[in-house]
Design a protein around this motif. Sequence first.
Motif, PDB file in Angstrom:
ATOM      1  N   CYS A 192       2.771   1.637  -3.341  1.00 30.96           N
ATOM      2  CA  CYS A 192       1.873   2.100  -4.404  1.00 30.96           C
ATOM      3  C   CYS A 192       1.499   3.566  -4.202  1.00 30.96           C
ATOM      4  CB  CYS A 192       0.615   1.244  -4.458  1.00 30.96           C
ATOM      5  SG  CYS A 192       0.901  -0.416  -5.089  1.00 30.96           S
ATOM      6  N   ARG A 193       1.254   3.950  -2.964  1.00 24.34           N
ATOM      7  CA  ARG A 193       0.913   5.345  -2.669  1.00 24.34           C
ATOM      8  C   ARG A 193       2.063   6.266  -3.064  1.00 24.34           C
ATOM      9  NH1 ARG A 193      -0.200   5.375   2.947  1.00 24.34           N
ATOM     10  NH2 ARG A 193      -2.255   4.614   2.399  1.00 24.34           N
ATOM     11  N   SER A 194       3.263   5.872  -2.725  1.00 29.04           N
ATOM     12  CA  SER A 194       4.435   6.682  -3.056  1.00 29.04           C
ATOM     13  C   SER A 194       4.609   6.808  -4.573  1.00 29.04           C
ATOM     14  CB  SER A 194       5.680   6.060  -2.430  1.00 29.04           C
ATOM     15  OG  SER A 194       6.838   6.702  -2.857  1.00 29.04           O
ATOM     16  N   SER A 242       2.287   6.440  -6.830  1.00 34.90           N
ATOM     17  CA  SER A 242       1.165   7.227  -7.347  1.00 34.90           C
ATOM     18  C   SER A 242       1.409   8.722  -7.153  1.00 34.90           C
ATOM     19  CB  SER A 242      -0.134   6.828  -6.651  1.00 34.90           C
ATOM     20  OG  SER A 242      -0.486   5.522  -6.973  1.00 34.90           O
ATOM     21  N   GLN A 243       1.952   9.088  -6.017  1.00 36.84           N
ATOM     22  CA  GLN A 243       2.244  10.502  -5.762  1.00 36.84           C
ATOM     23  C   GLN A 243       3.320  11.013  -6.723  1.00 36.84           C
ATOM     24  OE1 GLN A 243       3.129  10.314  -1.559  1.00 36.84           O
ATOM     25  NE2 GLN A 243       1.029  10.809  -0.985  1.00 36.84           N
ATOM     26  N   VAL A 260       0.836  -1.208   0.000  1.00 32.43           N
ATOM     27  CA  VAL A 260       0.000   0.000   0.000  1.00 32.43           C
ATOM     28  C   VAL A 260       0.867   1.253   0.000  1.00 32.43           C
ATOM     29  CG1 VAL A 260      -1.588   1.371   1.425  1.00 32.43           C
ATOM     30  CG2 VAL A 260      -2.031  -1.055   1.053  1.00 32.43           C
ATOM     31  N   GLU A 261       1.849   1.286   0.881  1.00 31.64           N
ATOM     32  CA  GLU A 261       2.687   2.483   0.987  1.00 31.64           C
ATOM     33  C   GLU A 261       3.562   2.662  -0.252  1.00 31.64           C
ATOM     34  OE1 GLU A 261       4.691   2.864   4.754  1.00 31.64           O
ATOM     35  OE2 GLU A 261       2.829   2.612   5.881  1.00 31.64           O
TER      36      GLU A 261
END
Length: 141
Positions: A65-67, A69-70, A62-63
């Motif tokens: 992918c979040r990174s 994506s940002q 999750v983290e």
Amino acid sequence: MPNDSSLRRLLEQLNQQYQISPEFKKRVSDLIDRIDGFSLHPDQVAVLESKLRETYERQVLVETCRSESQKSLERIRDKVQDYSDTLTDINHKLNQAENALGNLLSFQTQPDPAAPRPADNVRAKALAAFASINSKNSRIN
């Protein structure tokens, strides 16, 4: 309370093994604290250890992918800003060209005022063409 120390050891190991946000580590640690004091059977501890490991593995994904994506979002924002800046420059140059054309056409000598004015027709067509281009550019921008 060997059960609690088993979960604590696993938590410490996972915290060292995975690069995870401090907020997540704190929440999991708080949950382990809440479990403290319960008398758990070895099979319950094994299930909790398995769930704890799975949770950490999912959180890493999750983290990550979040990174990513940002980062992608920031690249898109930069490209959109570059595109907008380019359109602004084009619009500015079109306005300059329109003004220059208007000035050039206004300096043309007028023939007999009673005669038809081809210069006015040329000027009107040129200004209409620039207005059309400018209008299209404004809609894009």
